[in-house]
Design an enzyme around this catalytic site. Sequence first.
Site, mmCIF file in Angstrom:
data_model
loop_
_atom_site.group_PDB
_atom_site.id
_atom_site.type_symbol
_atom_site.label_atom_id
_atom_site.label_comp_id
_atom_site.label_asym_id
_atom_site.label_seq_id
_atom_site.Cartn_x
_atom_site.Cartn_y
_atom_site.Cartn_z
ATOM 1 C CG PHE A 183 0.270 -6.065 4.295
ATOM 2 C CD1 PHE A 183 -0.199 -5.331 5.371
ATOM 3 C CD2 PHE A 183 -0.604 -6.946 3.677
ATOM 4 C CE1 PHE A 183 -1.508 -5.469 5.829
ATOM 5 C CE2 PHE A 183 -1.909 -7.102 4.115
ATOM 6 C CZ PHE A 183 -2.365 -6.365 5.185
ATOM 7 C CD GLU A 203 -0.415 7.933 9.443
ATOM 8 O OE1 GLU A 203 -0.064 8.664 8.499
ATOM 9 O OE2 GLU A 203 -1.448 7.238 9.409
ATOM 10 C CB CYS A 230 -0.944 -0.010 1.207
ATOM 11 S SG CYS A 230 -2.014 -1.461 1.214
#
Length: 557
Positions: free
Chosen positions: A543, A458, A307
């Site tokens: 990932f 994050e 991603c």
Amino acid sequence: MATASSVMCTWFVAACMSISTENDYNAFSNHSTMLHFSPSKRFNRWARKRRALSNFCISGSEFPKGLISSLCRSNIRGLMTSCLPFEPCDQYNNSKGIWGDRGFVGWSLFGFCDPVSRRKRRMHRAARSVAVEPTMDSSNKKKQRRVVVTGMGVETPLGSDPDVFYSNLLEGVSGISEIESFDCSQFPTRIAGEIKSFSTEGWVAPKLSRRMDKFMLYILTAGKKALEDGLLTKDAMDQIDKTRCGVLIGSAMGGMKVFNDGVEALRVSYRKMNPFCVPFATTNMGSAMLAIDLGWMGPNYSISTACATSNFCIVNAANHIIKGEVDMMLCGGSDAAIIPIGLGGFLACRALSQRNNDPTKASRPWDTSRDGFVMGEGCGVLLLEELEHAKKRGAKIYAEFLGGSFTCDAHHVTEPHPEGTGVVSCIEKALAQSGVSREDVNYINAHATSTQAGDLKEYQALIRCFKHNPELKVNSTKSMIGHLLGAAGAVEAVAVVQAIRRGWVHPNVNLENPDECMDMNVLVGSKKEKLEIRVALSNSFGFGGQNSSILFAPYKH
């Protein structure tokens, strides 16, 4: 042996050396009277022979041609490299004080000494260094090529036009709904950010449209729309050097539908398989087909980093421009994995939201009731261009690309690093590489997918990096379109560029009960907010612990 070789090399050089011009000879003669010679008879004999040889050469007397005549006309280093079948030893090349501006000066191996003071000798050496090694004129240094965004193209659940897409984001419209492309009634998740109406008419030949995987079709249409948005009409395309134009559009999943169909056909017979099954399943083929269609002969490949794919592609595309290899690059990412095997695979990972009864509320980054991300599909393409090239052809300049960086958590296949080390390192490297201070960044389009661990880690990393910036605003485009996998970063980059252009940042929808540690002064609320962006940061993670950060800013002359 090394010392002996050095002595023999230097002795041969000194014995054969001659002065090539009368001025040099006079300089030597003047200086020789100042030398205090060693009483060694061996040296005195050598000196007399050398002086006689020098006088003979300078006087113009006849001398056998060949090596000696070359000696009389050449300087010592030219002699050693051009007249002899070997090169001088390292000790000779690295030695100092053999031939000075005033002739032959002292060298300790032969017992010579120069009565000139140490200070003066240092001054002479400094003068020679200045003469031999000219200083670099800073005005002649090559300036780094600047990269700007001159075109954008998208295929998203909220529209296939960059302006329509961003207007919907500003209004808080959700593109998440029930899946219609296949029967998913047996799946625990039946919602996605699905593109409901997609047409290739006018963009892709019908025959190819029937054979290609949708991720490739998205690349072809979005890529051509980015060119159209960048004012590269057919006539304009004929004026550019296509060998200096490239395509770098990646995909996380590739042609899953084409490959899956090939497996199903193989159950009957290999003769039933699509002959393009293998090439159309590879992640690079979307970029390749677009380059073939356009005739662009520059760098053409695909990066696949889950991603984080799009950001990797954007940074590498910009680097090709900065290094002077190309003038223009189409870059970004595309994915179309909303098919049974794609949905089932992510369900097996336990990564998807199951809020089927209220699809528009399913994607909710940073909200305490988030239960997983929502799959999306689409494509984002940026036309990056070297600044002077863009100005020369009269292109619209939307924003400037400042730089970016990548890191790896090296921790877990799907889980982020518990300390957020990789994310913090990635952001810091991107800032350093771009020459941007933390205080200048006042807008962040976060990766924030709506997972429990990912959103929190994050956010904590962002606070560690930018805690002293009171003007910082953070949002997540995924709250309205879901997670577009490999296409996410590129679509979000389009959203960032649009925010820079318009001066408005879109809301975080569904953020009703933020985690306790969240500061709502940092996170954008449920309505769009006015913001004059100085520098914008966009994050994408994937990932395998893949981290990527890219930076944009308003273009300034």
